[in-house]
Scaffold this motif. Structure first.
Motif, short mmCIF file in Angstrom:
data_model
loop_
_atom_site.label_atom_id
_atom_site.label_comp_id
_atom_site.label_asym_id
_atom_site.label_seq_id
_atom_site.Cartn_x
_atom_site.Cartn_y
_atom_site.Cartn_z
N ALA A 34 0.93 -1.11 0.10
CA ALA A 34 0.11 0.14 0.13
C ALA A 34 0.82 1.09 -0.27
O ALA A 34 2.10 1.29 0.35
CB ALA A 34 -1.04 -0.05 1.13
N THR A 88 -8.95 8.41 -1.93
CA THR A 88 -8.53 6.85 -2.33
C THR A 88 -8.69 7.02 -3.75
O THR A 88 -9.76 7.16 -4.55
CB THR A 88 -9.66 6.07 -1.84
OG1 THR A 88 -9.58 6.05 -0.43
CG2 THR A 88 -9.05 4.42 -2.15
N HIS A 95 -8.32 1.17 -4.81
CA HIS A 95 -8.80 0.46 -3.64
C HIS A 95 -7.61 -0.80 -3.45
O HIS A 95 -7.41 -1.13 -2.43
CB HIS A 95 -10.02 -0.10 -3.52
CG HIS A 95 -11.07 1.03 -3.31
ND1 HIS A 95 -11.50 1.66 -2.00
CD2 HIS A 95 -11.81 1.98 -4.09
CE1 HIS A 95 -12.33 2.54 -2.09
NE2 HIS A 95 -12.66 2.81 -3.24
N GLN A 96 -7.37 -1.37 -4.52
CA GLN A 96 -6.36 -2.64 -4.40
C GLN A 96 -5.60 -2.46 -5.69
O GLN A 96 -6.27 -2.64 -6.99
CB GLN A 96 -7.24 -3.76 -4.40
CG GLN A 96 -8.07 -4.24 -3.34
CD GLN A 96 -7.33 -4.28 -1.98
OE1 GLN A 96 -5.95 -4.81 -2.16
NE2 GLN A 96 -7.70 -4.28 -0.79
N PRO A 126 -4.02 -0.62 -2.37
CA PRO A 126 -4.32 0.80 -1.81
C PRO A 126 -3.29 1.80 -2.36
O PRO A 126 -2.20 1.55 -2.26
CB PRO A 126 -4.28 0.65 -0.44
CG PRO A 126 -4.62 -0.98 -0.17
CD PRO A 126 -3.82 -1.72 -1.27
N VAL A 129 -9.19 3.74 6.28
CA VAL A 129 -9.11 3.42 4.84
C VAL A 129 -8.18 2.23 4.97
O VAL A 129 -8.46 1.04 4.29
CB VAL A 129 -8.54 4.60 4.03
CG1 VAL A 129 -8.33 3.67 2.71
CG2 VAL A 129 -9.55 5.48 3.89
N LEU A 130 -6.92 2.47 5.57
CA LEU A 130 -6.04 1.21 5.51
C LEU A 130 -6.31 -0.11 6.27
O LEU A 130 -5.99 -1.26 5.94
CB LEU A 130 -4.72 1.84 6.04
CG LEU A 130 -3.93 2.63 4.98
CD1 LEU A 130 -2.59 3.18 5.68
CD2 LEU A 130 -3.78 2.24 3.77
N SER A 156 -8.74 -1.97 4.11
CA SER A 156 -8.28 -2.41 3.09
C SER A 156 -7.26 -3.50 3.35
O SER A 156 -7.08 -4.67 2.49
CB SER A 156 -7.36 -1.39 2.01
OG SER A 156 -8.43 -0.41 1.75
N LEU A 157 -6.59 -3.50 4.39
CA LEU A 157 -5.56 -4.36 4.78
C LEU A 157 -6.04 -5.57 5.40
O LEU A 157 -5.13 -6.37 6.16
CB LEU A 157 -4.32 -3.72 5.20
CG LEU A 157 -3.39 -2.88 4.16
CD1 LEU A 157 -2.54 -2.11 4.78
CD2 LEU A 157 -3.34 -3.40 2.94
#
Length: 275
Positions: A117, A238, A241-242, A244, A270-271, A274-275
């Motif tokens: 990311a 953002t 997203h992927q 990130p 957000v992180l 996402s993670l």
């Protein structure tokens, strides 16, 4: 974690001066919502109450002013040291390239590294200047929003005086001068070496009895404070997203300490998702 930027705290022998922000003002609202981000550095001695009068400052009930004895950069260093992250400095990022489920980050000095990311906190104009795939994954609307961010530009000069020139023996005093927004805009494309004599000339008109400094440090801030940020933004943008890819910083909120904290907290959410 990659950390870049220019230090705004300079030293000359036994002297020191901060060429960036001079103090932090906490509103009553932020003092509550960001309490831990004030209480921790206060306990560590990194942050102290500002006990001097700031001429021209409009005081509001509930506001509290603070200063950092070792410069504003010490606040950043404090939180980074508490994070336990591995830090690598002096890496000028020039390009980002999407490599499957990762990002390849390239450096100006050569070489690159892969990341799961990426969070970009440089000014919006510098995000748009990055080489690679950032421009490809930005939507038209996002690009327009980044292009609409406007910064003020300033010059700052620190003058260092011998210990006995003003306050007698001991630690030598220092003086910091910040230029106005119109001045910064007028001289933006000039080298700081050419602008420094102009600033010193005006300073001597304001303070004609000023002693001769033993050294001078001039700093050019092309991107100082945000004049126009991304509208209706939650503190970040953002881009992808992927994997990130998130932009953060005062381009997406407002230019002060609490704006930085607000942006950082929004990126954290957000992180984590996402993670």
């Amino acid at each position: 974690m990659e950390v870049g930027g220019v230090s705004n705290f300079c030293c000359s022998g036994s002297h020191s001066a901060d060429l960036g922000a001079q103090y932090i003002t906490a509103t009553s609202s932020y003092a509550q919502s960001h309490h831990r981000f004030y209480s921790e550095p206060l306990s560590a001695g990194v942050l102290q109450p500002l006990d001097s009068l700031v001429e021209g400052l409009k005081y509001k009930d509930g506001n509290k002013d603070y200063m950092t004895p070792l410069g504003m950069g010490s606040m950043v260093k404090h939180f980074l040291s508490e994070s336990g992250a591995d830090l690598f400095f002096e890496r000028h990022v020039t390009g980002l390239y999407r490599r499957g489920a990762s990002w390849e980050v390239q450096w100006k000095a050569g070489g690159s590294e892969m990341f799961d990311a990426v969070v970009l906190t440089m000014p919006a104009p510098q995000i748009l200047q990055l080489q690679g795939d950032v421009g490809h994954v930005l939507s038209v609307h996002q690009k327009q929003q980044l292009e609409g961010v406007e910064y003020s530009s300033r010059f700052a000069v620190a003058l260092f005086f011998p210990p006995d020139s003003i306050n007698g023996p001991g630690r030598g005093p220092s003086l910091v001068v910040h230029t106005s927004v119109p001045f910064g805009l007028k001289h933006l494309e000039r080298d700081k070496e050419d602008v420094q004599p102009i600033i010193l000339q005006e300073l001597n008109k304001l303070l004609p009895g000023l002693p001769q400094p033993i050294s001078i440090k001039c700093q050019k801030w092309r991107y100082s404070q945000v004049l126009t940020s991304v509208p209706d933004c939650p503190g970040h943008m953002t881009i992808l997203h992927q994997p990130p890819l998130v932009c953060a910083g005062d381009s997406f909120v407002h230019s002060n300490f609490d704006g930085c904290v607000k942006s950082a907290l929004s990126v954290l959410s957000v992180l984590k998702a996402s993670l």
